[in-house]
Structures are given as structure tokens and as C-alpha cells.
Design a protein around this motif. Structure first.
Motif, mmCIF file in Angstrom:
data_model
loop_
_atom_site.group_PDB
_atom_site.id
_atom_site.type_symbol
_atom_site.label_atom_id
_atom_site.label_comp_id
_atom_site.label_asym_id
_atom_site.label_seq_id
_atom_site.Cartn_x
_atom_site.Cartn_y
_atom_site.Cartn_z
ATOM 1 N N MET A 1 -0.713 0.771 -17.375
ATOM 2 C CA MET A 1 -0.229 2.019 -16.429
ATOM 3 C C MET A 1 1.060 1.260 -15.667
ATOM 4 S SD MET A 1 -2.118 4.607 -14.009
ATOM 5 C CE MET A 1 -3.057 5.565 -15.454
ATOM 6 N N THR A 2 1.991 2.204 -15.533
ATOM 7 C CA THR A 2 2.923 1.936 -14.895
ATOM 8 C C THR A 2 2.752 2.100 -13.406
ATOM 9 O OG1 THR A 2 4.399 3.804 -15.058
ATOM 10 C CG2 THR A 2 5.012 2.233 -16.615
ATOM 11 N N ASP A 3 3.562 1.306 -12.438
ATOM 12 C CA ASP A 3 3.445 1.654 -10.938
ATOM 13 C C ASP A 3 3.705 3.224 -10.544
ATOM 14 O OD1 ASP A 3 2.437 -1.102 -10.488
ATOM 15 O OD2 ASP A 3 4.439 -1.589 -9.601
ATOM 16 N N ALA A 4 4.568 3.681 -11.334
ATOM 17 C CA ALA A 4 5.228 5.026 -11.069
ATOM 18 C C ALA A 4 3.973 5.978 -11.585
ATOM 19 C CB ALA A 4 6.312 5.368 -11.755
ATOM 20 N N ALA A 5 3.349 5.712 -12.618
ATOM 21 C CA ALA A 5 2.305 6.578 -13.259
ATOM 22 C C ALA A 5 1.194 6.392 -12.186
ATOM 23 C CB ALA A 5 2.139 6.156 -14.690
ATOM 24 N N ARG A 6 0.748 5.303 -11.888
ATOM 25 C CA ARG A 6 -0.439 5.114 -11.025
ATOM 26 C C ARG A 6 -0.259 5.793 -9.752
ATOM 27 N NH1 ARG A 6 -5.735 4.986 -10.483
ATOM 28 N NH2 ARG A 6 -6.536 3.413 -9.049
ATOM 29 N N ARG A 7 1.056 5.681 -9.137
ATOM 30 C CA ARG A 7 1.469 6.317 -7.761
ATOM 31 C C ARG A 7 1.262 7.810 -8.172
ATOM 32 N NH1 ARG A 7 4.706 5.803 -3.158
ATOM 33 N NH2 ARG A 7 5.394 7.817 -2.618
ATOM 34 N N ASP A 8 1.576 8.412 -9.262
ATOM 35 C CA ASP A 8 1.501 9.900 -9.595
ATOM 36 C C ASP A 8 0.081 10.131 -9.692
ATOM 37 O OD1 ASP A 8 4.267 10.177 -9.341
ATOM 38 O OD2 ASP A 8 4.417 10.440 -11.670
ATOM 39 N N GLU A 9 -0.808 9.506 -10.209
ATOM 40 C CA GLU A 9 -2.224 9.632 -10.231
ATOM 41 C C GLU A 9 -2.850 9.810 -8.908
ATOM 42 O OE1 GLU A 9 -5.105 8.011 -13.882
ATOM 43 O OE2 GLU A 9 -4.845 6.418 -12.354
ATOM 44 N N LEU A 10 -2.691 8.426 -8.275
ATOM 45 C CA LEU A 10 -3.233 8.634 -7.033
ATOM 46 C C LEU A 10 -2.677 9.720 -5.968
ATOM 47 C CD1 LEU A 10 -2.790 4.702 -6.009
ATOM 48 C CD2 LEU A 10 -5.165 5.785 -6.562
ATOM 49 N N ALA A 11 -1.650 10.195 -6.030
ATOM 50 C CA ALA A 11 -1.048 11.147 -5.353
ATOM 51 C C ALA A 11 -1.699 12.353 -5.679
ATOM 52 C CB ALA A 11 0.507 11.419 -5.493
ATOM 53 N N ALA A 12 -2.023 12.531 -6.823
ATOM 54 C CA ALA A 12 -2.807 13.929 -7.236
ATOM 55 C C ALA A 12 -4.270 13.856 -6.570
ATOM 56 C CB ALA A 12 -2.688 14.054 -8.550
ATOM 57 N N SER A 13 -5.062 12.731 -6.643
ATOM 58 C CA SER A 13 -6.228 12.672 -6.487
ATOM 59 C C SER A 13 -6.447 12.604 -5.061
ATOM 60 C CB SER A 13 -7.105 11.397 -7.082
ATOM 61 O OG SER A 13 -6.316 10.289 -6.464
ATOM 62 N N LEU A 14 -5.453 12.112 -4.182
ATOM 63 C CA LEU A 14 -5.318 12.007 -2.709
ATOM 64 C C LEU A 14 -5.296 13.491 -2.216
ATOM 65 C CD1 LEU A 14 -5.301 10.516 -0.321
ATOM 66 C CD2 LEU A 14 -2.935 10.361 -0.432
ATOM 67 N N ALA A 15 -4.553 14.282 -2.957
ATOM 68 C CA ALA A 15 -4.382 15.732 -2.586
ATOM 69 C C ALA A 15 -5.312 16.483 -2.787
ATOM 70 C CB ALA A 15 -3.166 16.588 -3.313
ATOM 71 N N GLN A 16 -6.252 16.298 -3.882
ATOM 72 C CA GLN A 16 -7.773 16.863 -4.023
ATOM 73 C C GLN A 16 -8.534 16.401 -3.194
ATOM 74 O OE1 GLN A 16 -8.648 15.805 -7.967
ATOM 75 N NE2 GLN A 16 -7.007 17.256 -9.057
ATOM 76 N N VAL A 17 -8.683 15.108 -2.678
ATOM 77 C CA VAL A 17 -9.501 14.777 -1.776
ATOM 78 C C VAL A 17 -9.360 15.274 -0.163
ATOM 79 C CG1 VAL A 17 -10.398 12.640 -0.504
ATOM 80 C CG2 VAL A 17 -10.157 12.564 -2.957
ATOM 81 N N ARG A 18 -8.072 15.310 0.051
ATOM 82 C CA ARG A 18 -7.531 15.983 1.371
ATOM 83 C C ARG A 18 -8.096 17.398 1.477
ATOM 84 N NH1 ARG A 18 -2.000 12.388 1.912
ATOM 85 N NH2 ARG A 18 -2.810 10.675 3.221
ATOM 86 N N GLU A 19 -7.730 18.014 0.338
ATOM 87 C CA GLU A 19 -8.211 19.451 0.363
ATOM 88 C C GLU A 19 -9.675 19.710 0.683
ATOM 89 O OE1 GLU A 19 -8.006 23.427 0.236
ATOM 90 O OE2 GLU A 19 -6.425 22.002 0.492
#
Length: 235
Positions: A1-19
Motif C-alpha cells: 500500500m502506498t503512503d497516500a493510500a494508507r493516509r486516506d485509509e487512516l483519515a477515514a477511520s480516524l473520522a469514524q473514531v472521532r465521530e
């Protein structure tokens, strides 16, 4: 997985956790910013620590000294400056190493460990924050202060110049209802605050039970799987 793809993955899960944190706080009648997310990065690569920092995560949790020390050093060399919480069982002979990179030790469960950390933190520019780990079910084999040990340990921390008593930490026993466990922890926290008014932190709740922890006053939730994914899918 590229850094950009991993960043997008983490950003999505982070948004869910924060919610989830926001919803739990609203349901409990608490302000959303009353709860700090500690991203449990143990077993995950330093790249994830750096990406999470870029996404605004301010606190990370590690539990093995031999992994955590080099990882945190590498993350800081890459420009990330997360507040590092040591959340694993800590042997006294590792105290000096951990005091060199950690900002918080959440698993202090004996006066002897307090003594070791006191000596180890002597050269730090600022005190080392510590939480007293509480055994909810009284099973000392799983770590945590039992009974009146909580007061002996907290008094020992407060008597040092190199350590700062932050509050309590606990893991809900698997066989217990989380609400029962965290309600009991909240009672102990209240008693601790009566004794040490500044020790208001409560580190409780993980991916599966964070809502219950927030209901009972958690100030920090330690989230790994819901944020970073399953550990058998490591990058």
C-alpha cells in the motif's frame, strides 16, 4: 500500500473514531473535547505514527520498550511530535529507557516501580506524568493496583519531584460488563481526586467499549483496531 493510500485509509477511520467519541460525549452530556484519543500504535510501523500526526492525532500508545523507543525516536526525527503514552506492563529494569522517550506511563502498579521511575526521570527537563493502573477485578496477575495499594502508590508518586500524578488507568475485565467496570473505576477516581485534586485523568476504554468508558468519565480512550485496522494486516 502506498503512503497516500494508507493516509486516506487512516483519515477515514480516524473520522469514524472521532465521530464515535463525539456521539458518546453528547449522549453523556459531556463536551466532545473532554476526551483525548490515544492512538494505540503498538505493532504498527513508524510511518503510521507520522501519518497520524499529520492528521492531527496528538497522542499515541506503545506497550513494548524495545519497539517503542526506536519507533518514537524515528517518528520525532521525521518531524512528528506525538505525546507518547507507555501502556504496557513495565519492568523496573526498563524504567530508565522508558523515561527517556515516554511522556506518560499509564501502568504504574507498585511502589517499587514508582521508586525506579523516580530515579530514572531525574534527568528529564519536566516531570514524567504517570497514571496508576487499577485492577478492577482484584486479579493482580493481570496487572494493576489492588485494594489500598492505589492509595499507597499514588501517595508515593505525589511525594516525588520527578513524577507527576495524573490519575488512573484500567482495562475492563473481559468477563465483566464494561459499564460495571468503568463505574467502579469512576468511584475510585473520585476518591483519588479527593486525596490528590490534580489527579483527574481516567484512561479507560478501547475499540470495543469506548462508549461505556466515556459514559463513566473517561478523559482518555485508547484506540487501536478501530483506527489502524487488524494487526494481522500490518503494512
Amino acid at each position: 500500500m502506498t503512503d497516500a493510500a494508507r493516509r486516506d485509509e487512516l483519515a477515514a477511520s480516524l473520522a469514524q473514531v472521532r465521530e464515535r467519541i463525539v456521539r458518546a460525549c453528547v449522549a453523556a452530556g459531556r463536551e466532545p473535547d473532554a476526551v483525548t484519543l490515544v492512538a494505540v500504535t503498538k505493532t504498527y510501523p513508524v510511518g503510521d505514527v507520522v501519518l497520524l500526526a499529520e492528521l492531527g492525532v496528538t497522542d499515541v500508545g506503545e506497550n513494548r520498550d524495545q519497539e517503542a523507543g526506536p519507533k518514537i525516536e524515528a517518528a520525532r526525527a521525521a518531524g512528528a511530535t506525538p505525546r507518547c503514552h507507555f501502556i504496557g506492563q513495565l519492568q523496573r529494569n526498563k524504567a530508565r529507557s522508558v523515561a527517556g522517550y515516554a511522556d506518560v506511563v499509564e501502568t504504574v502498579d507498585s511502589v517499587r516501580l514508582v521508586t525506579a521511575l523516580d530515579r530514572a526521570a531525574a534527568d528529564r527537563p519536566v516531570p514524567l506524568d504517570v497514571l496508576v493502573q487499577v485492577s478492577i477485578d482484584g486479579d493482580a496477575a493481570r496487572g494493576g493496583a489492588v485494594g489500598d495499594d492505589l492509595w499507597r502508590i499514588s501517595d508515593a508518586v505525589a511525594a516525588t519531584a520527578t513524577l507527576r500524578l495524573g490519575g488512573v488507568m484500567a482495562v475492563a475485565p473481559r468477563e465483566w460488563d464494561p459499564d460495571r467496570a468503568f463505574e467502579q473505576l469512576a468511584v475510585l477516581s473520585g476518591r483519588l481526586v479527593e486525596r490528590h485534586p490534580a489527579a483527574t485523568a481516567i484512561s479507560a476504554g478501547m475499540s470495543g467499549d469506548m462508549e461505556a468508558a466515556v459514559r463513566h468519565g473517561a478523559t482518555h480512550v485508547r484506540i487501536g483496531t478501530s483506527l489502524l485496522g487488524m494487526r494481522n494486516l500490518l503494512r
